[in-house]
Design a protein around this motif. Structure first.
Motif, mmCIF file in Angstrom:
data_model
loop_
_atom_site.group_PDB
_atom_site.id
_atom_site.type_symbol
_atom_site.label_atom_id
_atom_site.label_comp_id
_atom_site.label_asym_id
_atom_site.label_seq_id
_atom_site.Cartn_x
_atom_site.Cartn_y
_atom_site.Cartn_z
ATOM 1 N N MET A 124 0.909 -1.230 -0.033
ATOM 2 C CA MET A 124 -0.028 -0.063 0.153
ATOM 3 C C MET A 124 0.948 1.154 -0.004
ATOM 4 S SD MET A 124 -2.784 -0.970 -0.388
ATOM 5 C CE MET A 124 -3.589 0.433 -0.297
ATOM 6 N N ALA A 125 2.067 1.169 0.460
ATOM 7 C CA ALA A 125 2.850 2.255 0.328
ATOM 8 C C ALA A 125 3.350 2.834 -1.026
ATOM 9 C CB ALA A 125 4.164 1.842 1.021
ATOM 10 N N LEU A 126 2.990 2.080 -2.138
ATOM 11 C CA LEU A 126 3.364 2.206 -3.444
ATOM 12 C C LEU A 126 2.257 3.120 -3.824
ATOM 13 C CD1 LEU A 126 4.221 -1.383 -4.886
ATOM 14 C CD2 LEU A 126 5.910 0.378 -4.209
ATOM 15 N N GLU A 127 1.153 3.452 -3.288
ATOM 16 C CA GLU A 127 -0.206 3.862 -3.938
ATOM 17 C C GLU A 127 0.312 5.337 -4.399
ATOM 18 O OE1 GLU A 127 -4.670 4.818 -3.019
ATOM 19 O OE2 GLU A 127 -3.459 3.507 -1.859
ATOM 20 N N SER A 128 0.755 6.235 -3.504
ATOM 21 C CA SER A 128 1.135 7.459 -3.799
ATOM 22 C C SER A 128 1.914 7.614 -4.881
ATOM 23 C CB SER A 128 1.635 8.280 -2.573
ATOM 24 O OG SER A 128 2.948 7.665 -2.132
ATOM 25 N N HIS A 129 2.939 6.622 -5.168
ATOM 26 C CA HIS A 129 3.856 6.878 -6.114
ATOM 27 C C HIS A 129 3.018 6.482 -7.383
ATOM 28 C CE1 HIS A 129 7.213 7.510 -3.700
ATOM 29 N NE2 HIS A 129 6.763 6.688 -2.679
ATOM 30 N N ILE A 130 2.497 5.408 -7.446
ATOM 31 C CA ILE A 130 1.822 4.915 -8.870
ATOM 32 C C ILE A 130 0.515 5.586 -9.293
ATOM 33 C CG2 ILE A 130 2.714 2.565 -8.464
ATOM 34 C CD1 ILE A 130 0.386 1.866 -7.512
ATOM 35 N N GLU A 131 0.010 6.298 -8.391
ATOM 36 C CA GLU A 131 -1.426 6.916 -8.954
ATOM 37 C C GLU A 131 -0.972 8.142 -9.404
ATOM 38 O OE1 GLU A 131 -3.820 5.426 -9.416
ATOM 39 O OE2 GLU A 131 -3.386 3.358 -8.179
ATOM 40 N N THR A 132 -0.019 9.111 -8.816
ATOM 41 C CA THR A 132 0.183 10.205 -9.312
ATOM 42 C C THR A 132 2.003 10.384 -9.459
ATOM 43 O OG1 THR A 132 0.521 10.933 -6.947
ATOM 44 C CG2 THR A 132 -1.584 11.534 -7.995
ATOM 45 N N PRO A 133 2.190 9.530 -10.492
ATOM 46 C CA PRO A 133 3.692 9.300 -10.819
ATOM 47 C C PRO A 133 4.404 10.813 -10.860
ATOM 48 C CG PRO A 133 2.450 8.710 -12.569
ATOM 49 C CD PRO A 133 1.573 8.965 -11.543
ATOM 50 N N MET A 134 3.769 11.784 -11.715
ATOM 51 C CA MET A 134 4.305 13.116 -11.873
ATOM 52 C C MET A 134 4.656 13.858 -10.774
ATOM 53 S SD MET A 134 4.552 12.663 -15.239
ATOM 54 C CE MET A 134 5.269 14.198 -15.601
ATOM 55 N N GLU A 135 3.933 13.382 -9.651
ATOM 56 C CA GLU A 135 4.210 14.211 -8.307
ATOM 57 C C GLU A 135 5.247 13.204 -7.313
ATOM 58 O OE1 GLU A 135 0.422 15.085 -6.847
ATOM 59 O OE2 GLU A 135 -0.301 16.106 -8.689
ATOM 60 N N SER A 136 5.376 11.963 -7.736
ATOM 61 C CA SER A 136 6.077 11.074 -6.726
ATOM 62 C C SER A 136 7.639 11.857 -6.822
ATOM 63 C CB SER A 136 6.340 10.020 -7.686
ATOM 64 O OG SER A 136 7.204 8.980 -6.986
ATOM 65 N N THR A 137 7.891 11.616 -5.464
ATOM 66 C CA THR A 137 9.506 11.930 -5.118
ATOM 67 C C THR A 137 10.300 10.761 -5.715
ATOM 68 O OG1 THR A 137 9.181 10.904 -3.117
ATOM 69 C CG2 THR A 137 8.908 13.169 -3.215
ATOM 70 N N ALA A 138 9.901 9.638 -5.919
ATOM 71 C CA ALA A 138 10.687 8.654 -6.280
ATOM 72 C C ALA A 138 11.033 8.858 -7.880
ATOM 73 C CB ALA A 138 10.130 7.213 -6.078
ATOM 74 N N PHE A 139 10.088 9.060 -8.497
ATOM 75 C CA PHE A 139 10.105 9.379 -9.859
ATOM 76 C C PHE A 139 10.683 10.710 -10.337
ATOM 77 C CE2 PHE A 139 6.582 6.345 -10.666
ATOM 78 C CZ PHE A 139 7.107 5.693 -11.591
ATOM 79 N N ALA A 140 10.442 11.347 -9.496
ATOM 80 C CA ALA A 140 11.285 12.899 -9.679
ATOM 81 C C ALA A 140 12.752 12.696 -9.532
ATOM 82 C CB ALA A 140 10.722 13.740 -8.280
ATOM 83 N N ALA A 141 13.285 11.910 -8.918
ATOM 84 C CA ALA A 141 14.805 11.619 -8.713
ATOM 85 C C ALA A 141 15.504 11.065 -10.211
ATOM 86 C CB ALA A 141 14.900 10.798 -7.997
ATOM 87 N N TYR A 142 14.437 10.513 -10.892
ATOM 88 C CA TYR A 142 14.948 10.062 -12.364
ATOM 89 C C TYR A 142 13.899 10.634 -13.424
ATOM 90 C CZ TYR A 142 17.105 6.611 -9.359
ATOM 91 O OH TYR A 142 17.433 6.019 -8.130
ATOM 92 N N PRO A 143 14.399 12.106 -13.703
ATOM 93 C CA PRO A 143 13.321 12.525 -14.622
ATOM 94 C C PRO A 143 13.056 12.107 -15.847
ATOM 95 C CG PRO A 143 15.210 13.792 -14.307
ATOM 96 C CD PRO A 143 15.359 12.881 -13.192
ATOM 97 N N LYS A 144 14.228 11.451 -16.644
ATOM 98 C CA LYS A 144 14.137 10.638 -17.804
ATOM 99 C C LYS A 144 13.000 9.555 -17.942
ATOM 100 C CE LYS A 144 16.567 8.770 -21.790
ATOM 101 N NZ LYS A 144 17.883 8.745 -22.295
ATOM 102 N N ILE A 145 13.196 8.717 -16.667
ATOM 103 C CA ILE A 145 11.973 7.931 -16.510
ATOM 104 C C ILE A 145 10.696 8.526 -16.503
ATOM 105 C CG2 ILE A 145 11.275 5.798 -15.131
ATOM 106 C CD1 ILE A 145 14.269 5.461 -14.465
ATOM 107 N N ARG A 146 10.580 9.416 -15.380
ATOM 108 C CA ARG A 146 9.237 10.081 -15.279
ATOM 109 C C ARG A 146 8.776 10.476 -16.556
ATOM 110 N NH1 ARG A 146 10.073 15.329 -12.526
ATOM 111 N NH2 ARG A 146 10.800 15.999 -14.443
ATOM 112 N N ASP A 147 9.529 11.324 -17.320
ATOM 113 C CA ASP A 147 9.134 11.970 -18.609
ATOM 114 C C ASP A 147 8.836 11.056 -19.859
ATOM 115 O OD1 ASP A 147 9.006 14.137 -17.202
ATOM 116 O OD2 ASP A 147 10.791 14.806 -17.829
ATOM 117 N N ASN A 148 9.284 9.781 -19.692
ATOM 118 C CA ASN A 148 9.054 8.679 -20.948
ATOM 119 C C ASN A 148 7.760 8.084 -20.275
ATOM 120 O OD1 ASN A 148 8.935 6.343 -22.270
ATOM 121 N ND2 ASN A 148 11.119 6.575 -22.731
ATOM 122 N N LYS A 149 6.579 8.352 -21.256
ATOM 123 C CA LYS A 149 5.061 7.925 -20.733
ATOM 124 C C LYS A 149 5.267 6.287 -20.810
ATOM 125 C CE LYS A 149 0.439 8.453 -22.084
ATOM 126 N NZ LYS A 149 -0.479 8.909 -23.222
#
Length: 288
Positions: free
Chosen positions: A97-122
């Motif tokens: 359940m700790a994954l929910e905040s990252h996978i439901e709003t990935p553009m706002e996720s701090t985990a994805f923010a650390a890897y902008p190329k991955i975050r911006d690749n749809k």
């Protein structure tokens, strides 16, 4: 750059050696525009007939792919393994359940923010989020998970390589289209049979240019282009498949660090980072 450099070298060798050996350039120059119109026009027509409108929209991207090369390099694989380690470790220590905040709003996720190329690749972002969502919904059967993800990746690869196969089909047709252009040239020559031998000789030479161009375009340009597009697409597909390898290893009960190491071993050798590089990367990650 290798594609363009190879093309220039090809043309220099073919036409340069012909001119250097004393070949007459003028019949080539005079006939080539009309022969190219016949061959390329017929080729484009067959290409249009054999593809849908959605396929044709991918043609500019295919040329870009051939020139640019793979989208993902060595550092991209390191970053992806780091992100996958973060998510699998987070699920292990804090629950799925700790994954929910990252996978439901990935553009706002701090985990994805650390890897902008991955975050911006749809495609990459959605692939990670979709299958983490399945894990969070208690899809913990590694075999079923592997089967579902493999089917999607295979479908995507088939769609991505379709345009390369279309170019290969065009390459296979070009020699025959060159013969068509040559036959038309012969028919034109036969209609002028009363002309002097020197005129007929030039007309026959012009007709043979059609066969020459058909073979050159097929095996020297379009065929290698199709191979290049296909190889780049297949190399990039290994990046997407790395997500599957790590997630399946995790669902099989392996610790996150072992799952990432299993994934590292699946990376193509020229791009595979060392164990020390991955160990340094994941040791710097903070799991909140």
């Amino acid at each position: 750059m290798l594609l363009i450099g190879g093309l220039v070298f090809l043309l220099l060798c073919v036409f340069g050696s012909f001119a250097a050996s004393g070949g007459a350039i003028m019949p080539l120059v005079k006939s080539m525009p009309f022969e190219l119109i016949t061959i390329m026009g017929a080729g484009i027509g067959t290409f249009l007939m054999g593809n849908s409108m959605s396929d044709l929209k991918h043609v500019p991207g295919a040329f870009k792919t051939a020139i640019k090369g793979p989208d993902f390099g060595r550092q991209d694989y390191i970053d992806l393994l780091g992100l996958l380690f973060f998510f699998t470790r987070l699920a292990q220590t804090h629950g799925v359940m700790a994954l929910e905040s990252h996978i439901e709003t990935p553009m706002e996720s701090t985990a994805f923010a650390a890897y902008p190329k991955i975050r911006d690749n749809k495609r990459v972002r959605n692939l990670i989020c979709d299958y983490l969502r399945m894990i969070s919904m208690n899809m913990d059967d590694a075999f079923q998970f592997d089967e579902v993800m493999t089917r999607e990746l295979s479908k995507n690869l088939k769609e991505d390589t379709h345009i390369a196969h279309s170019f290969q089909t065009l390459a296979d047709a070009l020699p025959a289209l060159g013969i068509v252009a040559a036959v038309l040239g012969v028919i034109k020559t036969m209609g002028s049979i009363s002309q002097p031998p020197e005129v007929l000789g030039e007309m026959i030479a012009g007709a043979l240019v059609g066969t020459f161009l058909g073979v050159l375009l097929a095996y020297g340009i379009v065929g290698p282009l199709a191979v290049r597009i296909n190889s780049v697409v297949e190399e990039d597909a290994r990046y997407y498949d790395l997500i599957r390898v790590v997630f399946v290893a995790y669902l099989q009960g392996n610790p996150p660090q072992i799952s990432v190491e299993i994934g590292r071993k699946d990376i193509p050798v020229p791009l595979m980072p060392s164990f020390e590089e991955i160990d340094t990367t994941i040791s710097e990650l903070a799991i909140g």
